[in-house]
Design an enzyme around this catalytic site. Structure first.
Site, PDB file in Angstrom:
ATOM      1  N   ASN A   9       0.854  -1.270  -0.110  1.00 57.72           N
ATOM      2  CA  ASN A   9      -0.109  -0.142  -0.037  1.00 57.72           C
ATOM      3  C   ASN A   9       0.879   1.163  -0.135  1.00 57.72           C
ATOM      4  O   ASN A   9       1.359   1.677   1.004  1.00 57.72           O
ATOM      5  CB  ASN A   9      -0.975   0.045   1.176  1.00 57.72           C
ATOM      6  CG  ASN A   9      -1.864   1.181   1.331  1.00 57.72           C
ATOM      7  OD1 ASN A   9      -1.861   1.986   0.369  1.00 57.72           O
ATOM      8  ND2 ASN A   9      -2.409   1.248   2.356  1.00 57.72           N
ATOM      9  N   TRP A  10       1.078   1.736  -1.257  1.00 55.25           N
ATOM     10  CA  TRP A  10       1.874   2.970  -1.215  1.00 55.25           C
ATOM     11  C   TRP A  10       1.227   4.449  -0.658  1.00 55.25           C
ATOM     12  O   TRP A  10       2.048   5.148  -0.678  1.00 55.25           O
ATOM     13  CB  TRP A  10       2.160   3.221  -2.600  1.00 55.25           C
ATOM     14  CG  TRP A  10       3.025   2.207  -3.526  1.00 55.25           C
ATOM     15  CD1 TRP A  10       3.609   1.032  -2.886  1.00 55.25           C
ATOM     16  CD2 TRP A  10       3.558   2.245  -4.864  1.00 55.25           C
ATOM     17  NE1 TRP A  10       4.258   0.437  -3.770  1.00 55.25           N
ATOM     18  CE2 TRP A  10       4.357   1.035  -4.958  1.00 55.25           C
ATOM     19  CE3 TRP A  10       3.330   3.093  -5.932  1.00 55.25           C
ATOM     20  CZ2 TRP A  10       5.005   0.891  -6.017  1.00 55.25           C
ATOM     21  CZ3 TRP A  10       3.871   2.848  -7.023  1.00 55.25           C
ATOM     22  CH2 TRP A  10       4.915   1.650  -7.101  1.00 55.25           C
ATOM     23  N   LYS A  11       0.133   4.276  -0.194  1.00 53.17           N
ATOM     24  CA  LYS A  11      -0.621   5.392   0.134  1.00 53.17           C
ATOM     25  C   LYS A  11      -0.308   6.584  -0.716  1.00 53.17           C
ATOM     26  O   LYS A  11      -0.543   6.403  -2.068  1.00 53.17           O
ATOM     27  CB  LYS A  11      -0.139   5.677   1.662  1.00 53.17           C
ATOM     28  CG  LYS A  11      -0.297   4.443   2.472  1.00 53.17           C
ATOM     29  CD  LYS A  11      -0.117   4.569   3.930  1.00 53.17           C
ATOM     30  CE  LYS A  11      -0.324   3.339   4.722  1.00 53.17           C
ATOM     31  NZ  LYS A  11       0.053   3.517   6.301  1.00 53.17           N
ATOM     32  N   HIS A  97      -9.740   1.324   4.670  1.00 53.45           N
ATOM     33  CA  HIS A  97      -8.455   1.669   5.528  1.00 53.45           C
ATOM     34  C   HIS A  97      -8.723   2.467   6.437  1.00 53.45           C
ATOM     35  O   HIS A  97      -9.502   3.240   6.426  1.00 53.45           O
ATOM     36  CB  HIS A  97      -7.383   2.042   4.424  1.00 53.45           C
ATOM     37  CG  HIS A  97      -5.744   1.835   4.955  1.00 53.45           C
ATOM     38  ND1 HIS A  97      -5.513   2.758   5.913  1.00 53.45           N
ATOM     39  CD2 HIS A  97      -5.149   1.063   4.714  1.00 53.45           C
ATOM     40  CE1 HIS A  97      -4.298   2.630   6.166  1.00 53.45           C
ATOM     41  NE2 HIS A  97      -3.992   1.375   5.723  1.00 53.45           N
ATOM     42  N   GLU A  99      -6.961   4.593   7.790  1.00 53.29           N
ATOM     43  CA  GLU A  99      -6.705   6.195   7.352  1.00 53.29           C
ATOM     44  C   GLU A  99      -7.797   6.830   6.594  1.00 53.29           C
ATOM     45  O   GLU A  99      -8.237   7.935   7.028  1.00 53.29           O
ATOM     46  CB  GLU A  99      -5.443   6.365   6.478  1.00 53.29           C
ATOM     47  CG  GLU A  99      -4.286   6.018   7.503  1.00 53.29           C
ATOM     48  CD  GLU A  99      -3.062   5.335   6.689  1.00 53.29           C
ATOM     49  OE1 GLU A  99      -3.067   5.402   5.204  1.00 53.29           O
ATOM     50  OE2 GLU A  99      -2.058   4.980   7.327  1.00 53.29           O
ATOM     51  N   GLU A 164      -5.683  -4.644  10.733  1.00 54.48           N
ATOM     52  CA  GLU A 164      -4.684  -3.478  10.899  1.00 54.48           C
ATOM     53  C   GLU A 164      -4.880  -2.927  11.821  1.00 54.48           C
ATOM     54  O   GLU A 164      -5.670  -1.827  12.113  1.00 54.48           O
ATOM     55  CB  GLU A 164      -4.536  -2.672   9.652  1.00 54.48           C
ATOM     56  CG  GLU A 164      -4.131  -3.328   8.304  1.00 54.48           C
ATOM     57  CD  GLU A 164      -3.393  -2.327   7.475  1.00 54.48           C
ATOM     58  OE1 GLU A 164      -2.451  -2.401   6.894  1.00 54.48           O
ATOM     59  OE2 GLU A 164      -4.268  -1.119   7.155  1.00 54.48           O
ATOM     60  N   GLY A 170       2.191   2.727  10.869  1.00 56.53           N
ATOM     61  CA  GLY A 170       3.354   3.735  10.805  1.00 56.53           C
ATOM     62  C   GLY A 170       4.158   4.106  12.003  1.00 56.53           C
ATOM     63  O   GLY A 170       4.567   5.245  12.157  1.00 56.53           O
ATOM     64  N   SER A 210       3.295  -1.722  10.503  1.00 58.59           N
ATOM     65  CA  SER A 210       4.744  -1.727  10.756  1.00 58.59           C
ATOM     66  C   SER A 210       5.381  -2.953  10.362  1.00 58.59           C
ATOM     67  O   SER A 210       6.447  -3.539  11.153  1.00 58.59           O
ATOM     68  CB  SER A 210       5.091  -1.345  12.234  1.00 58.59           C
ATOM     69  OG  SER A 210       4.794  -0.175  12.654  1.00 58.59           O
ATOM     70  N   GLY A 231       3.032  -0.978   4.321  1.00 56.66           N
ATOM     71  CA  GLY A 231       2.768   0.484   3.847  1.00 56.66           C
ATOM     72  C   GLY A 231       4.120   0.892   3.792  1.00 56.66           C
ATOM     73  O   GLY A 231       5.010   0.709   2.807  1.00 56.66           O
ATOM     74  N   GLY A 232       4.701   1.584   4.647  1.00 59.37           N
ATOM     75  CA  GLY A 232       6.323   2.319   4.720  1.00 59.37           C
ATOM     76  C   GLY A 232       7.203   1.698   3.993  1.00 59.37           C
ATOM     77  O   GLY A 232       8.006   1.780   3.353  1.00 59.37           O
TER      78      GLY A 232
HETATM   79  P1  13P Z   1       2.848   0.709   7.776  1.00 58.83           P
HETATM   80  O1  13P Z   1       3.552  -0.683   7.195  1.00 58.83           O
HETATM   81  O2  13P Z   1       3.457   1.917   7.279  1.00 58.83           O
HETATM   82  O3  13P Z   1       2.747   0.700   9.161  1.00 58.83           O
HETATM   83  O4  13P Z   1       1.462   0.822   7.292  1.00 58.83           O
HETATM   84  C1  13P Z   1       0.557  -0.306   7.124  1.00 58.83           C
HETATM   85  C2  13P Z   1      -0.632   0.163   6.556  1.00 58.83           C
HETATM   86  O5  13P Z   1      -1.280   0.815   6.927  1.00 58.83           O
HETATM   87  C3  13P Z   1      -0.717  -0.734   5.254  1.00 58.83           C
HETATM   88  O6  13P Z   1      -2.240  -0.475   4.742  1.00 58.83           O
END
Ligand code: 13P
Length: 250
Positions: A9-11, A97, A99, A164, A170, A210, A231-232
């Site tokens: 997930n590149w956000k 998600h 977010e 999640e 994050g 994470s 994500g990250g």
């Molecule tokens: P991180 O891996 O940056 O914690 O993000 C997780 C995430 O929200 C994937 O959708």
């Protein structure tokens, strides 16, 4: 070992198509000649990069949208429909998600509409659920999120659920492998009650929050967890390639 699923997930990253193309090419290189029986790899870039991503992606890597509209079509400025992303080459759509839930005010009811739009367009939803506070009542929170998101959805066949915990996203502070596993088992129990044992056992459940190359194995090597939503660590080709290689060498 069962086939694992890793979703990147590149956000809202990266900021240019050039960078996105380089990231994609770097990841594709790391996945080259991979045994697709071991790993299903899915990338979820931002909307503007979907067409170019589809063109560049080698066979065997799937494409996901990070969201779809609650509506099929119409006067909804800024929205992107499920059919649009399907036509751009997506196989999957991340829906619900945290977010979007917590930063954009998305409700369980909207998420339910989005799941239905995605399925109607032929996309496979990756439904994200999870609690905001560490130590919260998971049965109540995830139970409500699942029941509302899946209301009126006949089958789980095309659905993946990602657990999640918001507090782990994050923060560099992932859940413990035990915590993630017990949440995944709880998800199976809840969907088993809504649907049946067969669908519960055959459901893919991912862990996200994470995840990186140092901890990915501890989550996804457990029976009951089918993969990870990253994500990250998915927006640096080298880091993400490490994760891919660890899974492939399992
Ligand atoms: P991180 O891996 O940056 O914690 O993000 C997780 C995430 O929200 C994937 O959708």
């Amino acid at each position: 070992m069962n086939r694992k699923i890793i979703v990147a997930n590149w956000k809202m990253n990266p900021q240019t198509l050039d960078e996105a193309s380089r990231l994609l090419d770097g990841i594709a290189q790391g996945f080259k000649d991979a045994d697709s029986k071991k790993l299903e790899l899915v990338l979820a870039p931002p909307f503007p990069y979907l067409y170019e991503s589809k063109k560049r992606l080698p066979r065997g890597i799937g494409l996901a949208a990070q969201d779809v509209s609650f509506s099929e079509r119409g006067a909804y400025t800024g929205e992107v429909s499920a059919l649009m992303v399907k036509n751009a080459g997506c196989d999957y759509a991340i829906i619900g998600h945290s977010e979007r839930r917590w930063k954009m005010g998305e409700t369980d009811e909207t998420i339910n509409l989005k799941i239905k739009q995605a399925l109607a367009a032929g996309l496979k939803p990756i439904l994200a659920v999870g609690e905001k506070e560490e130590g919260a009542d998971l049965t109540q929170i995830i139970g409500t999120q699942l029941a509302k998101a899946l209301d009126g959805v006949a089958s789980l066949e095309d659905i993946t659920i990602a657990y999640e915990p918001v507090w782990a996203i994050g923060t560099g502070k992932p859940d413990t492998p035990d915590g993630a596993l017990s949440a995944a088992l709880l998800i199976r129990k809840i969907v088993g009650n809504i649907y049946d044992n067969y669908q519960s056992e055959n459901l893919s459940v991912l862990y996200g929050g994470s995840v990186n190359a140092d901890n990915v194995k501890s989550f996804v090597f457990q029976n009951g967890i089918n993969g990870a939503l990253v994500g990250g660590a998915s927006i640096v080709a080298q880091d993400f390639t490490k994760i891919i290689k660890l899974i492939l060498n399992m």
